[in-house]
Write a protein that holds these residues in place. Structure first.
Motif, PDB file in Angstrom:
ATOM      1  N   SER A  61      -0.510  13.722  -3.048  1.00 19.34           N
ATOM      2  CA  SER A  61      -1.153  13.313  -1.731  1.00 19.34           C
ATOM      3  C   SER A  61      -1.773  11.949  -2.123  1.00 19.34           C
ATOM      4  O   SER A  61      -1.854  11.701  -3.215  1.00 19.34           O
ATOM      5  CB  SER A  61      -2.230  14.487  -1.357  1.00 19.34           C
ATOM      6  OG  SER A  61      -3.062  13.815  -0.388  1.00 19.34           O
TER       7      SER A  61
ATOM      8  N   MET B  68      -3.844   6.453   2.976  1.00 22.73           N
ATOM      9  CA  MET B  68      -2.754   5.825   3.611  1.00 22.73           C
ATOM     10  C   MET B  68      -3.315   4.100   3.413  1.00 22.73           C
ATOM     11  O   MET B  68      -4.464   3.783   3.144  1.00 22.73           O
ATOM     12  CB  MET B  68      -2.870   6.199   5.070  1.00 22.73           C
ATOM     13  CG  MET B  68      -2.060   7.603   5.057  1.00 22.73           C
ATOM     14  SD  MET B  68      -2.035   8.005   6.829  1.00 22.73           S
ATOM     15  CE  MET B  68      -3.840   8.778   7.099  1.00 22.73           C
TER      16      MET B  68
ATOM     17  N   LYS C 261       0.406   5.377  -4.406  1.00 28.15           N
ATOM     18  CA  LYS C 261       1.080   6.517  -4.764  1.00 28.15           C
ATOM     19  C   LYS C 261       2.388   6.008  -5.314  1.00 28.15           C
ATOM     20  O   LYS C 261       2.867   6.578  -6.218  1.00 28.15           O
ATOM     21  CB  LYS C 261       1.275   7.514  -3.522  1.00 28.15           C
ATOM     22  CG  LYS C 261       2.114   8.952  -3.940  1.00 28.15           C
ATOM     23  CD  LYS C 261       2.029  10.005  -3.176  1.00 28.15           C
ATOM     24  CE  LYS C 261       2.237   9.826  -2.035  1.00 28.15           C
ATOM     25  NZ  LYS C 261       3.847  10.292  -1.734  1.00 28.15           N
TER      26      LYS C 261
ATOM     27  N   SER D  72       6.163   9.788   5.153  1.00 30.05           N
ATOM     28  CA  SER D  72       4.863   9.981   5.712  1.00 30.05           C
ATOM     29  C   SER D  72       4.224   8.692   5.345  1.00 30.05           C
ATOM     30  O   SER D  72       3.369   8.170   6.451  1.00 30.05           O
ATOM     31  CB  SER D  72       4.080  11.205   5.045  1.00 30.05           C
ATOM     32  OG  SER D  72       2.789  11.455   5.535  1.00 30.05           O
ATOM     33  N   LEU D  73       3.856   8.297   4.244  1.00 28.04           N
ATOM     34  CA  LEU D  73       3.261   7.003   4.063  1.00 28.04           C
ATOM     35  C   LEU D  73       3.901   5.951   4.340  1.00 28.04           C
ATOM     36  O   LEU D  73       2.974   4.749   4.915  1.00 28.04           O
ATOM     37  CB  LEU D  73       3.098   6.870   2.413  1.00 28.04           C
ATOM     38  CG  LEU D  73       1.683   7.632   1.749  1.00 28.04           C
ATOM     39  CD1 LEU D  73       1.796   7.624   0.184  1.00 28.04           C
ATOM     40  CD2 LEU D  73       0.666   7.319   2.249  1.00 28.04           C
TER      41      LEU D  73
ATOM     42  N   ALA E 254       2.707   4.785   7.612  1.00 20.63           N
ATOM     43  CA  ALA E 254       1.114   4.218   7.744  1.00 20.63           C
ATOM     44  C   ALA E 254       1.227   2.587   7.598  1.00 20.63           C
ATOM     45  O   ALA E 254       0.203   2.046   7.605  1.00 20.63           O
ATOM     46  CB  ALA E 254       0.513   4.911   6.596  1.00 20.63           C
TER      47      ALA E 254
ATOM     48  N   THR F 298       9.631  13.897   2.158  1.00 18.94           N
ATOM     49  CA  THR F 298       8.161  14.028   1.594  1.00 18.94           C
ATOM     50  C   THR F 298       8.581  15.480   0.592  1.00 18.94           C
ATOM     51  O   THR F 298       7.538  15.587  -0.582  1.00 18.94           O
ATOM     52  CB  THR F 298       7.210  14.779   2.856  1.00 18.94           C
ATOM     53  OG1 THR F 298       7.801  15.584   3.489  1.00 18.94           O
ATOM     54  CG2 THR F 298       6.881  13.498   3.452  1.00 18.94           C
TER      55      THR F 298
ATOM     56  N   SER G  18       1.528  11.743   2.859  1.00 20.83           N
ATOM     57  CA  SER G  18      -0.209  11.201   3.095  1.00 20.83           C
ATOM     58  C   SER G  18      -1.395  12.349   3.042  1.00 20.83           C
ATOM     59  O   SER G  18      -1.189  13.351   3.526  1.00 20.83           O
ATOM     60  CB  SER G  18      -0.392  10.376   4.414  1.00 20.83           C
ATOM     61  OG  SER G  18      -0.165  11.357   5.460  1.00 20.83           O
ATOM     62  N   ASP G  19      -2.407  11.864   2.639  1.00 16.24           N
ATOM     63  CA  ASP G  19      -3.625  12.747   2.804  1.00 16.24           C
ATOM     64  C   ASP G  19      -3.909  13.483   3.999  1.00 16.24           C
ATOM     65  O   ASP G  19      -4.163  14.455   3.935  1.00 16.24           O
ATOM     66  CB  ASP G  19      -4.821  12.211   1.955  1.00 16.24           C
ATOM     67  CG  ASP G  19      -5.325  11.021   2.698  1.00 16.24           C
ATOM     68  OD1 ASP G  19      -4.671  10.313   3.650  1.00 16.24           O
ATOM     69  OD2 ASP G  19      -6.310  10.467   2.265  1.00 16.24           O
TER      70      ASP G  19
ATOM     71  N   TYR H 131       2.473  10.079  12.351  1.00 12.09           N
ATOM     72  CA  TYR H 131       3.197  10.285  11.053  1.00 12.09           C
ATOM     73  C   TYR H 131       4.077  11.434  10.936  1.00 12.09           C
ATOM     74  O   TYR H 131       3.552  12.582  11.254  1.00 12.09           O
ATOM     75  CB  TYR H 131       1.891  10.146   9.917  1.00 12.09           C
ATOM     76  CG  TYR H 131       1.147   9.058  10.036  1.00 12.09           C
ATOM     77  CD1 TYR H 131       1.305   7.813  10.513  1.00 12.09           C
ATOM     78  CD2 TYR H 131      -0.487   9.122   9.966  1.00 12.09           C
ATOM     79  CE1 TYR H 131       0.706   6.600  10.410  1.00 12.09           C
ATOM     80  CE2 TYR H 131      -1.148   7.892   9.921  1.00 12.09           C
ATOM     81  CZ  TYR H 131      -0.773   6.894  10.311  1.00 12.09           C
ATOM     82  OH  TYR H 131      -1.554   5.758  10.351  1.00 12.09           O
TER      83      TYR H 131
END
Length: 493
Positions: A77, A80, A158, A174-175, A178, A210, A238-239, A281
């Protein structure tokens, strides 16, 4: 032999590493901190090498008492909106420019003023703001063109860590979402946004799901972590998205509310629901996370501690007890808690904090309660734009551990707040995603018997009724101070 998975959450101020068994129970934890470098106005950077060492140290710490071969995988995780430029040897040309860096404000203003800005925001799912890598790249192109000319690769923190661990350069959906450069409709890079950033697809890592597994560790990473080279590495997400997953807030009507240094309100949906005031996201197939982040959460409490209560010796529980002695409404004192500008729902980096209604009879305790009420009101404003009728609100983060704060929040929102005992939700979310990728978990939910019970904080009906009227006045104050905040910003230059 027991089997374990490691969840690594690369955050803004520290990396949390947790060893879970395959049922989702935590067995060991590590929290490795690192500084935020702020050598210039608006700067908020970190050293990638320090973060990498925090990851290595965390993995070694949580695996010290178990057999390395019992680790079935490592899942990640990360915070972003970070940005790192790499040269043709994949070495950093910059430090990691974090979401909190505000130096791209002028670039963001230009992007916001462009024709087609709204369409771009709806296409990419991210409101225009200095936090986004899109804005940062425009700023770098205008202010550090020599760096942009040298940049062979453009990554986030990441991606950098995974590159060092596995030798592979990838970005998860996901990231990527962002960055402000990812098209929600195609799950691919958005050509128009890349053109604005002045970059090409070849400079960006390949996009992957992911749940993507990378082919084990490099020789160097194996030596640093003490794990076998064939240990699977799951890319993760992402977190924010993984916090929802770790809390189990992935059903319709579930709302996850996180308050650490900053905060966020997030809800799950089966397809993208882009707006110009919330983000959207990707998390997994047919699972997207919509919501909004706030810049102002625990940092407001830190300001109160530093500026109004220095004699308390950083005793936050005592400070919050003092706040609890003040009635709702803080003796008719409002606070707009925008000490660090603001993201959702106003997306105004020129927003500033202010107290309205302050008199000689008000105390520092009144000011403290007003500030925390302001934080709660902003979270309510985000919630109203995300999920008007939530079925369940789950809260996590440092603030959630305070009964006074949790009660204030429940009273403001007018709904019960559930506070799970396991509040490291992003690391757990990464582990869940990893277990699913490895075929050790069907779906994305842990068995009910393994999830930790939650404390439930119920709202006080009378206080909520008062807050409903007070919140309306607070919203008016936010709108009416915007003009003067922008005038002050122009004077600052």
């Amino acid at each position: 032999m027991a089997q374990y998975i490691i969840g690594v959450d690369i955050g803004t101020t520290s990396t949390k590493t947790i060893l879970f068994d395959i049922a989702g129970t935590a067995h060991a934890k590590s929290n490795q901190g690192y500084p935020l470098i702020q050598d210039a106005v608006g700067m908020a950077e970190q050293a990638p090498a320090q973060i990498l060492q925090a990851v290595y140290s965390g993995i070694r710490a949580v695996t010290a008492d178990i057999a390395p071969t019992s680790i079935v995988g490592i899942a990640f995780s990360a915070a972003m909106h970070s940005l790192i430029l790499l040269d043709d040897q994949q070495q950093p040309l910059t430090r990691s420019i974090t979401w909190a860096d505000n130096r791209a404000a002028a670039a963001a203003a230009k992007l916001k003023a462009m024709q087609g800005a709204t369409a771009r925001e709806l296409r990419t799912g991210v409101p225009t703001h200095p936090m986004t890598p899109l804005s940062k790249l425009v700023w770098l192109r205008e202010n550090r063109p020599e760096l942009m000319q040298q940049a062979k690769y453009i990554v986030g923190i990441k991606e950098y860590v995974l590159l060092q661990l596995t030798g592979q350069l990838v970005t998860d959906y996901s990231l990527a979402g962002a960055t402000g450069m990812f098209n929600l409709n195609t799950c691919d890079w958005d050509d128009a946004a890349l053109h604005l950033a002045g970059i090409t697809r070849t400079q960006l890592p390949p996009l992957v799901p992911t749940t993507k597994q990378l082919d084990g560790l490099t020789v160097a990473a194996s030596k640093e972590t003490g794990l076998p080279q064939n240990t699977p590495v799951i890319v993760g997400a992402s977190d924010g998205c993984l916090s929802n997953l770790g809390l189990g807030a992935i059903d319709a009507g579930d709302v996850a509310l996180t308050i650490g240094t900053s905060g966020a309100v997030r809800t799950a949906c089966k397809q993208p629901v882009p707006t110009t005031v919330t983000f959207t996201y990707y998390l997994a197939p047919d699972l997207w996370i919509q919501g909004g982040p706030t810049n102002n959460g625990g940092n407001v409490l830190q300001w109160l501690d530093r500026s109004l209560f220095p004699d308390f010796g950083h005793d936050y529980p005592r400070l919050l007890e003092t706040v609890g002695s003040v009635p709702a409404g803080s003796h008719h004192l409002l606070c707009l808690p925008f000490f660090s500008g603001e993201r959702a729902p106003i997306w105004d980096w020129n927003a500033r904090a202010s107290f309205i209604g302050l008199t000689a009879t008000h105390t520092r305790a009144d000011m403290a309660r007003a500030a925390l009420e302001g934080v709660a009101f902003n979270l309510r404003a985000i919630l109203l734009r995300t999920s008007r009728q939530p079925k369940r609100i789950l809260a996590t983060g440092g603030f959630a551990q305070s009964k006074q704060w949790a009660q204030l929040l429940a009273d403001s929102l007018g709904q019960p707040i559930q506070i799970p005992d396991n509040y490291e939700s992003s690391a757990l979310g990464a582990a869940i995603l990893g277990l699913n990728s490895l075929g050790l978990l069907s779906g994305l939910k842990l068995p009910q018997t393994t999830t930790a019970p939650a404390t439930i904080i119920k709202p006080n009906p009378a206080t909520h009724t008062f807050y409903a009227a007070w919140f309306a006045l607070w919203q008016d104050a936010v709108a009416q101070t915007a003009t003067i905040n922008h005038a002050i910003a122009k004077l600052r230059g």
